[in-house]
Design an enzyme around this catalytic site. Structure first.
Site, PDB file in Angstrom:
ATOM      1  N   LYS A  22       0.827  -1.205   0.000  1.00  0.00           N
ATOM      2  CA  LYS A  22       0.000   0.000   0.000  1.00  0.00           C
ATOM      3  C   LYS A  22       0.863   1.257   0.000  1.00  0.00           C
ATOM      4  CE  LYS A  22      -3.721  -0.229   2.407  1.00  0.00           C
ATOM      5  NZ  LYS A  22      -4.336  -0.596   3.671  1.00  0.00           N
ATOM      6  N   ARG A  91      -3.474   3.032   8.598  1.00  0.00           N
ATOM      7  CA  ARG A  91      -3.824   1.737   7.981  1.00  0.00           C
ATOM      8  C   ARG A  91      -2.619   0.827   7.931  1.00  0.00           C
ATOM      9  NH1 ARG A  91      -8.510   2.786   4.509  1.00  0.00           N
ATOM     10  NH2 ARG A  91      -8.829   5.016   4.481  1.00  0.00           N
ATOM     11  N   GLY A 100      -8.533  -7.108   4.642  1.00  0.00           N
ATOM     12  CA  GLY A 100      -9.368  -7.097   5.839  1.00  0.00           C
ATOM     13  C   GLY A 100      -8.785  -7.827   7.031  1.00  0.00           C
ATOM     14  N   MET A 102      -6.048  -7.058   8.864  1.00  0.00           N
ATOM     15  CA  MET A 102      -5.464  -6.267   9.938  1.00  0.00           C
ATOM     16  C   MET A 102      -6.257  -4.984  10.140  1.00  0.00           C
ATOM     17  SD  MET A 102      -1.486  -7.054   9.493  1.00  0.00           S
ATOM     18  CE  MET A 102      -1.472  -6.374   7.873  1.00  0.00           C
ATOM     19  N   ARG A 335      -3.179  -1.025  -6.441  1.00  0.00           N
ATOM     20  CA  ARG A 335      -2.240  -2.152  -6.463  1.00  0.00           C
ATOM     21  C   ARG A 335      -2.522  -2.973  -7.699  1.00  0.00           C
ATOM     22  NH1 ARG A 335      -5.565  -5.114  -1.688  1.00  0.00           N
ATOM     23  NH2 ARG A 335      -7.426  -5.124  -2.937  1.00  0.00           N
ATOM     24  N   HIS A 451     -15.937  -8.142   0.945  1.00  0.00           N
ATOM     25  CA  HIS A 451     -14.948  -8.962   1.644  1.00  0.00           C
ATOM     26  C   HIS A 451     -14.998 -10.400   1.168  1.00  0.00           C
ATOM     27  CE1 HIS A 451     -13.671 -11.553   5.020  1.00  0.00           C
ATOM     28  NE2 HIS A 451     -12.689 -10.679   5.109  1.00  0.00           N
ATOM     29  N   SER A 777      17.032 -41.136 -10.979  1.00  0.00           N
ATOM     30  CA  SER A 777      15.737 -40.467 -10.819  1.00  0.00           C
ATOM     31  C   SER A 777      15.494 -40.285  -9.319  1.00  0.00           C
ATOM     32  CB  SER A 777      14.632 -41.312 -11.446  1.00  0.00           C
ATOM     33  OG  SER A 777      13.394 -40.680 -11.228  1.00  0.00           O
ATOM     34  N   CYS A 845      10.961 -38.298  -9.866  1.00  0.00           N
ATOM     35  CA  CYS A 845       9.652 -38.917 -10.067  1.00  0.00           C
ATOM     36  C   CYS A 845       8.830 -38.953  -8.783  1.00  0.00           C
ATOM     37  CB  CYS A 845       9.798 -40.316 -10.664  1.00  0.00           C
ATOM     38  SG  CYS A 845      10.707 -41.447  -9.611  1.00  0.00           S
ATOM     39  N   TYR A 865      14.671 -33.776 -16.378  1.00  0.00           N
ATOM     40  CA  TYR A 865      13.216 -33.866 -16.492  1.00  0.00           C
ATOM     41  C   TYR A 865      12.545 -34.001 -15.127  1.00  0.00           C
ATOM     42  CZ  TYR A 865      13.637 -38.943 -15.757  1.00  0.00           C
ATOM     43  OH  TYR A 865      13.899 -40.171 -15.228  1.00  0.00           O
TER      44      TYR A 865
HETATM   45  C1  PEP Z   1       9.572 -41.756  -4.240  1.00  0.00           C
HETATM   46  O1  PEP Z   1       9.966 -42.291  -3.214  1.00  0.00           O
HETATM   47  O2  PEP Z   1       9.614 -40.545  -4.441  1.00  0.00           O
HETATM   48  C2  PEP Z   1       8.973 -42.568  -5.305  1.00  0.00           C
HETATM   49  C3  PEP Z   1       8.651 -42.036  -6.471  1.00  0.00           C
HETATM   50  O3  PEP Z   1       8.699 -43.856  -4.985  1.00  0.00           O
HETATM   51  P1  PEP Z   1       7.392 -44.298  -4.190  1.00  0.00           P
HETATM   52  O4  PEP Z   1       6.567 -43.090  -3.963  1.00  0.00           O
HETATM   53  O5  PEP Z   1       6.752 -45.307  -5.051  1.00  0.00           O
HETATM   54  O6  PEP Z   1       8.007 -44.862  -2.965  1.00  0.00           O
END
Ligand code: PEP
Ligand code: MG
Length: 894
Positions: A22, A91, A100, A102, A335, A451, A777, A845, A865
């Site tokens: 603000k 304010r 709203g 604070m 804002r 609000h 991974s 993963c 990835y």
């Molecule tokens: C993990 O541990 O992140 C994984 C992908 O394996 P899971 O969740 O199957 O144990």
């Protein structure tokens, strides 16, 4: 020396950390030459010092006095001067907007003498006394901590004695009497007189605003919005201007575009003869901004000019609060406005088309969280019945739940697992817990800037407001619409996208955005805006996005959603259902022949699964993980079995010999901590034949797909490795089987063999492990469990809310990666793995692979990835694109 106070003319929009959003924006408007009532801002640093020590930091009082003198000189009026007093508003305003949550105190500077001066200067006795009673009420509540209902009680008594229903029907004499009654109330309840010194009022008001940072509701809001408790609030002190000086005065809020849909065109609400707080509180119903054109053409034209100037300057949707005091327009706040996910995508596309922002900036302004909201289902408008009632579509989405009328009941029912809709006349900050607990909020009063609307939009919660035909019967736990009576607990459906409410549970359909991902069907408006953001993200992102998929259907869907392969195929999911019996047979096998028999039965089933997935992902990598969970997960529950056997024995009947045999096996295999027990690579190393069967199924599926003319790209992944030796032994076995199948089939099957990194030891010895692994991974689910020593299933429900309360973390480390701990292990493993094997392919993963904030970390950590559930693939693609934008383009999507 630290400086704690900045005049509006000294600051700018880039100082939001110090001046709060603000304060920084008021300074910016002042610099732009817009009509801002003069004032100054006390910094967040002063607030942090106050909260740390409990006292005002040294020098602050003096600085405030100096800035006040400058303000008085500029205004030509003085605080506390009886004939024409300067009045101030105080304010709160932190780095991030907390609508709203604070405190605000208006009309600072009034006392028994000044009220008479104000009456004279304004020529309006009633207004002067009304301002004074508002000050005592706000000061009493905020600074002195008195219960607001005490003041309301005194006011109601007075109205009753005068025989009037509305505050507006009290005249100046009544209000003067009310002031006396309020002062008595303060003396009685707070044990002190209402302070007559304006300096004391100002000083205490500033400290009270600091204190309000710590209030329960402010903390709850911050927790939900992931705003750090450590930031503190700034305090703006500003010359009062009055929207309640008669019909040529008023207050309003305005947006430069529609914050619900993103459609262009000025948009807002106006309330004549009212203070700003009255508009946001939704106490009286406002009129649309366009009505101001009739009421005050000049102010309307000026307002439009200012709005256009602000949008061009900020290059984004802005919202403002303004006041007209006797025909003179004042800008009180601006804002970059909060908006729904739909509006965010639409506005990003439109501003890009208007060349106001670059396509990179357009991408920076949308988010994966928003996209997730747009992928939720909506009501099937072709199948819903007649509407129960209509209101304003304040925050989009579809919600079904039981009607409740107060915040506590909403929380109680939601805790018991029920979906609820909070129905209120209007909401106040005290309703926050109920709003959090509810699926949707429905109000009978207030506009799209009330609000309820503002807070619901911020939370991404469905909201319909201002449903005027809905009559709430106070205390009766029901509402009526015409002749229809709706009791508490009745299920209704609320459509926040068009403002319609239906009785009962309305049927749902996929959202248009979801249909776009499923089928590629593109339509103008929102879907086109989403598609453009996705294209831009795909264009700039470095991270690839794969999916976690265990079935051909999931793999196919993931591919439609843009996945570039499967990053995790959990093979154990293929052993459930009917096939559980075959695993059971393998575990119970009494000799080699029986085990081989069981494995032989599993082989074609596994092969079939892999063939389907490889077909769905033809030409793209599919990482298949060898079995991970402990085998007893495939056996019946130990307690159930024990009860069955014991009951049979107690009844004198012989127990089923199969049950007894199973119980014996279950007891043998029982583990106190299965998560840390015989699972992952350990299984492969001690259970003969299991890995060989799985690898053979994979290799034969590759052969089958190759013969069918496909391009299968299977990768074999070993779970829960902690030492390179484990991987070396397992890999030898994998390669033995691959060679065997290659020889048998005459087709060379090459599958890269890699490992999950999901134990701290694996991360810390990644250099060695990389000698045997062709890819890594990160299994961040297990890595989080083992780094923190948390068993996810046990701890999340048990004490995570207490940990969040205590600020030990702001989000569960299972949702967003813990960068300092787990993230550091990731960084170590990436560096050491790649040092040992240059070019090592590395992904993630665990569930963090689809979490927006975590995706940014994985980008920075140099992963190749992320892999996540199919539905999160578009979200990960979008965030991977945002993560790749140059630092300067990235905006805070909160
Ligand atoms: C993990 O541990 O992140 C994984 C992908 O394996 P899971 O969740 O199957 O144990
Ligand atoms: Mg794991």
């Amino acid at each position: 020396m630290v400086r704690y106070v900045y005049d509006f003319a000294d600051g700018g929009r880039d100082m939001a950390d110090l001046l709060g959003g603000k304060g920084a924006n008021l300074a910016e408007m002042t610099r732009l030459g817009l009509p801002v009532p003069p004032g100054f801002t006390v910094t967040t640093e002063a607030c942090r010092a106050f909260l740390a020590t409990g006292v005002e930091p040294p020098g602050l009082g003096r600085e405030i006095s100096q800035h006040l003198s400058a303000l008085e000189r500029a205004a030509g009026r003085r605080l506390g001067r009886p004939d024409d007093p300067l009045l101030l508003s105080v304010r709160s305003g932190g780095r991030f907007s907390m609508p709203g949550m604070m405190e605000t105190i208006l009309d600072i500077g009034l006392n028994d003498a000044c009220v008479l001066g104000l009456a004279k200067a304004s020529g309006d006795q009633r207004f002067a006394w009304d301002s004074y009673r508002r000050l005592i009420q706000m000061f009493g509540g905020t600074v002195m901590g008195l219960d607001g209902s005490l003041f309301e009680g005194v006011m109601s008594d007075l109205k009753r004695s005068r025989g009037v229903a509305n505050d507006l029907d009290l005249n100046a004499t009544d209000l003067a009497e009310l002031v006396e009654a309020y002062k008595d109330l303060v003396r009685r309840e707070a044990g002190e007189h209402f302070p007559q010194s304006p300096e004391e009022q100002l000083h205490r008001a500033v400290n009270a605003v600091f204190e309000s940072w710590r209030s329960e509701r402010a903390r709850l809001y911050r927790r939900r919005e992931h705003i750090s408790d450590a930031l503190g609030t700034a305090v703006t002190v500003q010359t009062m201007v009055f929207g309640n000086l008669g019909p040529d005065s008023g207050s309003g809020v305005a947006f430069t575009r529609d914050p619900a849909t993103g459609r262009p065109g000025l948009y807002g609400d106006y309330l004549a003869n009212a203070q700003g707080e009255d508009v946001v509180a939704g106490i009286r119903n406002t009129v649309p901004l366009t009505a101001l054109k009739e009421l005050d053409t000049t102010s309307y034209a000026r307002l439009c000019d200012h709005l256009r100037a602000l949008e061009a300057h900020y290059r984004d949707l802005c919202d403002i609060e303004f006041t007209i005091e006797r025909g003179r327009l004042w800008m009180l706040q601006t804002r970059v406005g909060k908006r729904t996910a739909e509006a965010a995508f639409t506005i990003a596309a439109e501003l890009t088309d208007e060349d106001l922002i670059t396509p990179d900036e357009g991408l920076a302004r949308v988010s994966g969280h928003g996209l997730a909201r747009l992928m939720f289902p909506r009501f099937d408008t072709s199948a819903v019945g007649e509407a129960l009632v209509h209101g304003l579509p304040a925050s989009p989405g579809a919600a079904v739940g039981a009607v409740v009328f107060d915040s506590a009941e909403a929380v109680r029912r939601a805790d018991a697992g029920e979906h609820v809709i909070l129905v209120r006349q209007e909401t106040t900050p005290d309703d926050l817990p109920g709003m959090v607990a509810a699926q949707a909020v429905l109000t009978s009063r207030g506009g799209k800037t009330s609000h309820a609307a503002v807070v619901a939009r911020g939370m991404g919660k469905v909201c319909v407001c201002g449903a005027e035909e809905l009559a709430l019967e106070a205390g009766a736990h029901r509402f009526t619409v015409g002749d229809t009576i709706i009791e508490e607990g009745t299920v209704i459906s609320v459509d926040g996208s068009d403002g319609t409410v239906y009785l009962g549970a309305a049927p749902m359909v996929d959202s248009a955005v979801m249909r776009y991902f499923e089928t590629g069907t593109r339509s103008a408006g929102l879907v086109d805006a989403v598609a453009r953001a996705m294209e831009k993200a795909d264009d700039v992102r470095r991270l690839e996005v794969r999916a976690n998929a265990d079935t051909p259907e999931d793999a196919a869907r993931a591919r439609r959603f843009g996945a570039q392969g499967v990053g995790l195929c959990r093979t154990e999911h293929m052993f459930l259902g009917e096939r559980r019996k075959l695993v059971e047979a393998m575990i119970l096998a009494r000799n080699e022949a029986e085990r081989e028999e069981a494995l032989r039965a599993l082989l074609p089933l596994q092969r079939q699964d892999f063939t389907g997935i490889l077909q769905a992902m033809d030409g793209l990598p599919v990482t298949i993980r060898l079995i991970d969970p402990p085998l007893h997960e495939f056996l019946p529950d130990r307690t159930d079995l024990a009860v069955r056997v014991a009951t049979a024995e107690a009844q004198g009947t012989a127990s089923d010999p199969h049950d007894a045999e199973l119980l014996d096996a279950v007891n043998r295999m029982h583990e106190e901590n299965p998560m840390l027990g015989l699972r992952g690579v350990r299984l492969g190393l001690v259970v003969p034949g299991l890995v060989a069967m799985q690898v053979r199924a994979i290799a034969e599926a590759v052969v089958e797909r190759t013969r069918a003319g496909g391009s299968p790209k299977a990768e074999i992944m070993v779970p829960l490795v902690g030492a390179v030796e484990e991987l070396r032994i397992e890999r030898t076995e994998v390669e033995r089987v691959l060679t065997e199948v290659s020889k048998e089939s005459g087709i060379t099957v090459h599958c890269p063999v890699g490992t999950m990194i999901e134990l701290p030891r694996a991360a810390l010895t990644a250099g060695r492990i990389a000698q045997e692994a062709e890819f890594f991974s990160f299994g961040t689910n297990d890595l989080t469990q083992t780094t923190w020593g948390f068993s996810r299933d046990d701890v999340e429900a048990a004490f995570f809310s207490a940990y969040l309360d205590k600020g030990i973390f702001t989000t569960s480390p299972f949702e967003t990666i813990d960068i300092a701990g787990v993230g550091r292990l990731v960084q170590i493993a990436v560096a050491e793995g790649r040092a040992a094997r240059p070019g090592l392919k590395i992904g993630v993963c665990g569930e963090h692979g689809g979490d927006p904030d975590s995706v940014h970390f994985f980008h920075t950590a140099g992963l190749d990835y992320v892999s996540c559930s199919p539905f999160r693939v578009p979200i990960a693609r979008l965030e991977a694109g945002r993560a790749a934008l140059p630092e300067t383009e990235r905006s805070d999507s909160r």
